[in-house]
Design a protein around this motif. Structure first.
Motif, PDB file in Angstrom:
ATOM      1  N   GLY A 311      16.057  -4.457 -14.018  1.00  0.00           N
ATOM      2  CA  GLY A 311      15.287  -3.266 -12.576  1.00  0.00           C
ATOM      3  C   GLY A 311      14.631  -3.774 -12.122  1.00  0.00           C
ATOM      4  N   SER A 312      13.671  -4.350 -13.408  1.00  0.00           N
ATOM      5  CA  SER A 312      12.248  -4.477 -13.371  1.00  0.00           C
ATOM      6  C   SER A 312      12.051  -5.639 -12.951  1.00  0.00           C
ATOM      7  CB  SER A 312      11.468  -4.851 -14.574  1.00  0.00           C
ATOM      8  OG  SER A 312      11.811  -3.468 -15.458  1.00  0.00           O
ATOM      9  N   LEU A 313      13.071  -6.003 -12.869  1.00  0.00           N
ATOM     10  CA  LEU A 313      13.111  -7.937 -12.045  1.00  0.00           C
ATOM     11  C   LEU A 313      14.036  -7.694 -10.961  1.00  0.00           C
ATOM     12  CD1 LEU A 313      13.424 -10.678 -13.973  1.00  0.00           C
ATOM     13  CD2 LEU A 313      15.271 -10.601 -13.425  1.00  0.00           C
ATOM     14  N   ILE A 314      14.713  -6.992 -10.841  1.00  0.00           N
ATOM     15  CA  ILE A 314      15.167  -6.661  -9.212  1.00  0.00           C
ATOM     16  C   ILE A 314      14.005  -5.776  -8.081  1.00  0.00           C
ATOM     17  CG2 ILE A 314      17.055  -6.267  -7.635  1.00  0.00           C
ATOM     18  CD1 ILE A 314      18.767  -6.204 -10.237  1.00  0.00           C
ATOM     19  N   GLY A 315      13.097  -4.703  -9.144  1.00  0.00           N
ATOM     20  CA  GLY A 315      11.749  -4.092  -8.827  1.00  0.00           C
ATOM     21  C   GLY A 315      10.555  -4.892  -8.218  1.00  0.00           C
ATOM     22  N   ILE A 316      10.373  -5.877  -9.002  1.00  0.00           N
ATOM     23  CA  ILE A 316       9.364  -7.351  -8.401  1.00  0.00           C
ATOM     24  C   ILE A 316      10.116  -8.200  -7.655  1.00  0.00           C
ATOM     25  CG2 ILE A 316       8.637  -9.035  -9.140  1.00  0.00           C
ATOM     26  CD1 ILE A 316       8.406  -7.169 -12.435  1.00  0.00           C
ATOM     27  N   VAL A 317      10.878  -8.853  -7.365  1.00  0.00           N
ATOM     28  CA  VAL A 317      11.995  -9.190  -6.013  1.00  0.00           C
ATOM     29  C   VAL A 317      12.037  -8.867  -4.783  1.00  0.00           C
ATOM     30  CG1 VAL A 317      14.213 -10.798  -5.514  1.00  0.00           C
ATOM     31  CG2 VAL A 317      12.952 -10.673  -7.769  1.00  0.00           C
ATOM     32  N   ARG A 318      12.070  -7.204  -5.177  1.00  0.00           N
ATOM     33  CA  ARG A 318      12.276  -6.763  -4.007  1.00  0.00           C
ATOM     34  C   ARG A 318      10.639  -6.237  -2.616  1.00  0.00           C
ATOM     35  NH1 ARG A 318      15.081  -3.216  -1.223  1.00  0.00           N
ATOM     36  NH2 ARG A 318      14.896  -1.000  -1.656  1.00  0.00           N
ATOM     37  N   LEU A 319       9.796  -6.846  -3.796  1.00  0.00           N
ATOM     38  CA  LEU A 319       8.078  -6.810  -3.543  1.00  0.00           C
ATOM     39  C   LEU A 319       7.926  -8.771  -3.236  1.00  0.00           C
ATOM     40  CD1 LEU A 319       6.437  -4.401  -6.016  1.00  0.00           C
ATOM     41  CD2 LEU A 319       6.868  -3.489  -3.532  1.00  0.00           C
ATOM     42  N   SER A 320       8.429  -9.502  -3.629  1.00  0.00           N
ATOM     43  CA  SER A 320       8.337 -10.854  -3.052  1.00  0.00           C
ATOM     44  C   SER A 320       8.363 -10.957  -1.851  1.00  0.00           C
ATOM     45  CB  SER A 320       9.664 -11.696  -3.973  1.00  0.00           C
ATOM     46  OG  SER A 320       9.881 -12.483  -3.207  1.00  0.00           O
ATOM     47  N   ALA A 384      14.782  -0.434 -10.231  1.00  0.00           N
ATOM     48  CA  ALA A 384      14.377  -1.097  -8.940  1.00  0.00           C
ATOM     49  C   ALA A 384      13.812   0.014  -8.432  1.00  0.00           C
ATOM     50  CB  ALA A 384      15.858  -2.409  -8.630  1.00  0.00           C
ATOM     51  N   GLU A 385      14.100   0.878  -8.085  1.00  0.00           N
ATOM     52  CA  GLU A 385      13.643   1.342  -6.803  1.00  0.00           C
ATOM     53  C   GLU A 385      12.664   1.903  -7.586  1.00  0.00           C
ATOM     54  OE1 GLU A 385      14.518   0.390  -4.456  1.00  0.00           O
ATOM     55  OE2 GLU A 385      14.088   1.775  -3.296  1.00  0.00           O
ATOM     56  N   ILE A 386      12.539   2.687  -8.962  1.00  0.00           N
ATOM     57  CA  ILE A 386      11.020   3.388  -9.608  1.00  0.00           C
ATOM     58  C   ILE A 386      10.750   2.393  -9.822  1.00  0.00           C
ATOM     59  CG2 ILE A 386      10.678   4.859 -12.025  1.00  0.00           C
ATOM     60  CD1 ILE A 386      13.905   5.564 -11.564  1.00  0.00           C
ATOM     61  N   VAL A 387      10.952   1.195 -10.225  1.00  0.00           N
ATOM     62  CA  VAL A 387      10.106   0.050 -10.436  1.00  0.00           C
ATOM     63  C   VAL A 387       8.969  -0.454  -9.538  1.00  0.00           C
ATOM     64  CG1 VAL A 387       9.071  -2.425 -11.167  1.00  0.00           C
ATOM     65  CG2 VAL A 387      11.128  -0.778 -12.595  1.00  0.00           C
ATOM     66  N   ARG A 388       9.666  -0.318  -7.651  1.00  0.00           N
ATOM     67  CA  ARG A 388       9.219  -0.846  -6.847  1.00  0.00           C
ATOM     68  C   ARG A 388       8.291   0.260  -6.493  1.00  0.00           C
ATOM     69  NH1 ARG A 388       9.434   0.642  -2.028  1.00  0.00           N
ATOM     70  NH2 ARG A 388      11.279   2.178  -2.957  1.00  0.00           N
ATOM     71  N   ALA A 389       8.229   1.359  -6.492  1.00  0.00           N
ATOM     72  CA  ALA A 389       7.104   2.723  -5.643  1.00  0.00           C
ATOM     73  C   ALA A 389       6.422   2.257  -7.293  1.00  0.00           C
ATOM     74  CB  ALA A 389       8.441   3.396  -6.422  1.00  0.00           C
ATOM     75  N   GLY A 390       6.497   2.776  -8.306  1.00  0.00           N
ATOM     76  CA  GLY A 390       5.241   3.008  -8.764  1.00  0.00           C
ATOM     77  C   GLY A 390       4.734   2.128  -8.436  1.00  0.00           C
ATOM     78  N   ILE A 391       5.151   0.535  -8.637  1.00  0.00           N
ATOM     79  CA  ILE A 391       4.529  -0.619  -8.378  1.00  0.00           C
ATOM     80  C   ILE A 391       2.794  -0.600  -7.321  1.00  0.00           C
ATOM     81  CG2 ILE A 391       3.786  -2.964  -7.897  1.00  0.00           C
ATOM     82  CD1 ILE A 391       6.457  -3.374 -10.640  1.00  0.00           C
ATOM     83  N   GLN A 392       3.621   0.094  -5.815  1.00  0.00           N
ATOM     84  CA  GLN A 392       3.066  -0.120  -4.584  1.00  0.00           C
ATOM     85  C   GLN A 392       2.311   1.462  -4.481  1.00  0.00           C
ATOM     86  OE1 GLN A 392       6.731  -0.082  -2.246  1.00  0.00           O
ATOM     87  NE2 GLN A 392       6.419  -1.287  -1.235  1.00  0.00           N
ATOM     88  N   SER A 393       2.814   2.220  -5.535  1.00  0.00           N
ATOM     89  CA  SER A 393       1.938   3.466  -5.132  1.00  0.00           C
ATOM     90  C   SER A 393       0.578   3.281  -5.906  1.00  0.00           C
ATOM     91  CB  SER A 393       2.739   4.190  -6.483  1.00  0.00           C
ATOM     92  OG  SER A 393       2.176   3.895  -8.205  1.00  0.00           O
ATOM     93  N   ILE A 394      -0.063   1.696  -6.532  1.00  0.00           N
ATOM     94  CA  ILE A 394      -1.107   2.144  -7.022  1.00  0.00           C
ATOM     95  C   ILE A 394      -1.561   1.135  -5.632  1.00  0.00           C
ATOM     96  CG2 ILE A 394      -2.163   0.549  -8.718  1.00  0.00           C
ATOM     97  CD1 ILE A 394      -0.438   2.246  -9.640  1.00  0.00           C
ATOM     98  N   GLU A 395      -2.836   1.698  -5.571  1.00  0.00           N
ATOM     99  CA  GLU A 395      -3.707   1.588  -3.986  1.00  0.00           C
ATOM    100  C   GLU A 395      -4.196   0.305  -4.239  1.00  0.00           C
ATOM    101  OE1 GLU A 395      -4.631   3.515  -6.273  1.00  0.00           O
ATOM    102  OE2 GLU A 395      -3.822   5.533  -5.561  1.00  0.00           O
ATOM    103  N   PRO A 396      -3.997  -0.951  -2.959  1.00  0.00           N
ATOM    104  CA  PRO A 396      -3.887  -1.752  -2.641  1.00  0.00           C
ATOM    105  C   PRO A 396      -5.521  -2.375  -3.217  1.00  0.00           C
ATOM    106  CG  PRO A 396      -3.675  -1.600  -0.742  1.00  0.00           C
ATOM    107  CD  PRO A 396      -3.474  -0.286  -0.968  1.00  0.00           C
ATOM    108  N   GLY A 397      -6.175  -2.047  -3.307  1.00  0.00           N
ATOM    109  CA  GLY A 397      -8.157  -1.684  -3.517  1.00  0.00           C
ATOM    110  C   GLY A 397      -7.770  -2.463  -4.873  1.00  0.00           C
ATOM    111  N   GLN A 398      -7.131  -1.513  -5.831  1.00  0.00           N
ATOM    112  CA  GLN A 398      -6.703  -2.678  -7.340  1.00  0.00           C
ATOM    113  C   GLN A 398      -6.692  -3.831  -7.524  1.00  0.00           C
ATOM    114  OE1 GLN A 398      -6.997  -0.105 -10.494  1.00  0.00           O
ATOM    115  NE2 GLN A 398      -6.609   1.905  -9.528  1.00  0.00           N
ATOM    116  N   ALA A 399      -6.121  -4.371  -7.177  1.00  0.00           N
ATOM    117  CA  ALA A 399      -5.526  -5.817  -7.174  1.00  0.00           C
ATOM    118  C   ALA A 399      -6.983  -6.521  -6.257  1.00  0.00           C
ATOM    119  CB  ALA A 399      -4.330  -5.925  -6.419  1.00  0.00           C
ATOM    120  N   GLU A 400      -7.118  -6.094  -5.023  1.00  0.00           N
ATOM    121  CA  GLU A 400      -8.324  -6.822  -4.652  1.00  0.00           C
ATOM    122  C   GLU A 400      -9.466  -7.396  -5.623  1.00  0.00           C
ATOM    123  OE1 GLU A 400      -7.129  -5.809  -0.346  1.00  0.00           O
ATOM    124  OE2 GLU A 400      -9.173  -4.585  -1.015  1.00  0.00           O
TER     125      GLU A 400
END
Ligand code: ARG
Length: 502
Positions: A311-320, A384-400
């Motif tokens: 699921g983690s793998l697929i979740g991350i691939v979903r954001l590729s 996969a959906e939980i992982v994708r949503a979890g990662i996407q919920s972190i504001e992009p500012g943090q990564a920047e």
């Protein structure tokens, strides 16, 4: 306000009406009454549904003829074979057409009509198997049986045999073709008919009629309908209708039937001892059920671990950023979330080996492997959906921000995004774990003996459905409460504010 109250009452009234219309009441008189008759239409040629989905078979024709001559109507109700005796006990149904053998144990809790068919068990095996020739040769072999049948009972009495139980008899033959079992023990006529009509030319019947059994129509103890059925049966036996129906289905004249079964219906004893019997059944079955609970836990843990990985793998691939990758991962999630888990289990355990065979090679999936594959493929889609949503919920500012501090994208994920995302992912992951724990009960369909199947097997022999299923439910509840507690503790331990205030 007043209008709201009126609407509320209207809805309540309508619901009551709806519920009442669903209930059926029976009166004491037998004239022109309708009997609810249980049927499991997967037992050709006795009861089955052809392509037209019309209910047919020897038993069905016979019951209809009896009803006509005795002057009652029949309303058929589909039901698994193993559920029929409990349903008769509680009088949920008035009778059953089920090619049901009259046995001493059954005759203690339900009443049988006079015998209407002479039958017996037979062994089916693959044509290339030369060493299975009789009951004795089934030693240390894997035997497929339908749950709750005389075949299952016989298999259990054979020393050193390993038993796989299936919900209906076509599944036992499918498992035999796929190589999941070495032999099938079932009623001879049913095996012969299955081999003939299903074009199962890779199967054969090794020996015929290894036992002598008689079928009877079962009714609840003390039912006024038993006489009615017996009268009708006597008439159709005498006036030639029975012989006609027999000829239609078997192409030969019927053999002589005894008027009375060698096994008599017993009168039921109820009373104070009932409570003791219930309690002792629960206590006796507890060790077996707890053994099943361990298997359930093993299955859940394995499937969750693999599910998290996939699921983690697929979740991350979903954001590729690569569209084809994103598309494939999306299709995977859509497929496994959009189709029932039960269908996926059947596809993997029965479908894949059959497909492999058409391409000329053998794929013999072990039940544990099939169950873990099905459950982890399915849970990976949700995770996969939980992982994708979890990662996407972190504001992009943090990564920047972390990248401007010089962290690489892997480091950003590892030290900044993931720890925060994990906290958000924990509650849905906990839900997923608990759903999966409950969903493991679905693999009972492939005969996997986890908690629910163990319960079913005990009910199939003791006919104590309430006590056993209530105990099974309590064990599941205990497990899910335990894990939801564990997850909330873990969640709390990851909460930096709560941790500081300690
Ligand atoms: N005669 C066997 C028994 O009574 C098998 C009956 C199975 N019937 C069915 N409808 N699946 O145990």
């Amino acid at each position: 306000m007043a209008r709201l109250t009126v609407i509320r009452w209207l809805i309540l009234g309508l619901s009551c009406l709806f519920l009442l219309s669903g209930c059926s009441f029976t009166n004491g008189s037998t004239a022109g009454k309708t009997l609810t008759v249980a049927v499991e239409p997967t037992f050709p040629p006795f009861e089955f549904q052809s392509g037209t989905s019309e209910l047919q078979g020897f038993d069905v024709d016979l019951m209809n003829a009896i009803a006509q001559s005795a002057g009652f109507q029949v309303k058929y109700q589909n039901m698994p074979f193993a559920g029929m005796i409990p349903a008769l006990q509680t009088q949920t149904v008035d009778a059953a057409v089920a090619a049901m053998t009259i046995t001493a144990q059954r005759a203690k809790i339900i009443s049988f009509s006079r015998p209407y068919f002479k039958s017996g068990l037979a062994i089916a095996t693959r044509t290339d198997n030369q060493n299975i020739t009789n009951f004795a040769s089934l030693k240390n072999k894997i035997i497929g049986v339908q749950i709750g049948t005389t075949g299952a009972l016989k298999a259990k009495s054979l020393p050193g045999s390993e038993i796989r139980t299936f919900n209906d008899s076509p599944l036992t033959l499918q498992a035999l073709i796929n190589g999941n079992v070495d032999a099938v023990l079932n009623d001879q006529v049913v095996i012969l008919y299955g081999i003939k009509s299903g074009n199962l030319n890779r199967l054969k019947v090794v020996s015929s009629l290894l036992t002598e059994e008689f079928y009877g129509f079962p009714t609840p103890k003390g039912s006024p309908n038993l006489d009615l059925i017996n009268q009708g049966l006597a008439t159709v036996l005498k006036n030639g209708t029975y012989a006609q129906i027999y000829q239609k289905w078997f192409g030969i004249q019927p053999p002589q039937l005894p008027e009375k079964s060698p096994i008599e219906n017993q009168t039921s004893k109820k009373g104070v001892s009932e409570l003791f019997t219930s309690l002792s059944i629960i206590f006796k079955s507890l060790p077996v059920l707890l053994g099943g609970a361990l298997v359930t836990l093993e299955l859940t843990t394995l499937s969750v671990l693999l599910g998290i990985l996939g699921g983690s793998l697929i979740g991350i691939v979903r954001l590729s950023p690569a569209l084809p990758l994103r598309f494939c991962a999306g299709a995977y999630v859509d497929f496994f979330r959009g189709t029932p888990l039960l269908v996926q289990i059947f596809m993997i355990y029965f479908g894949l080996p059959a497909l492999a065979q058409t391409f000329g090679f053998t794929l013999n999936l072990n039940r544990l492997v099939a169950a873990v594959i099905a459950l982890s493929l399915n849970s990976a889609a949700y995770i996969a959906e939980i992982v994708r949503a979890g990662i996407q919920s972190i504001e992009p500012g943090q990564a920047e921000a972390s990248q401007s501090l010089g962290l690489s994208s892997v480091q950003t994920m590892r030290y900044v995004i993931f720890p925060q995302a994990l906290r958000r992912m924990l509650p849905p992951l906990g839900n997923q774990f608990i759903s999966l724990l409950k969903d493991t009960s679905l693999v009972a369909v492939i005969g996997f003996e986890e908690l629910f199947r163990k319960g079913q097997l005990i009910v199939a022999e003791s006919y104590r459905s309430f006590e056993i299923y209530a105990t099974v439910a309590l064990v599941y509840l205990f497990l899910t409460l335990l894990f939801s507690q564990a997850f909330s503790r873990w969640e709390r331990s990851l909460n930096p504010i709560k941790k500081q205030s300690k």
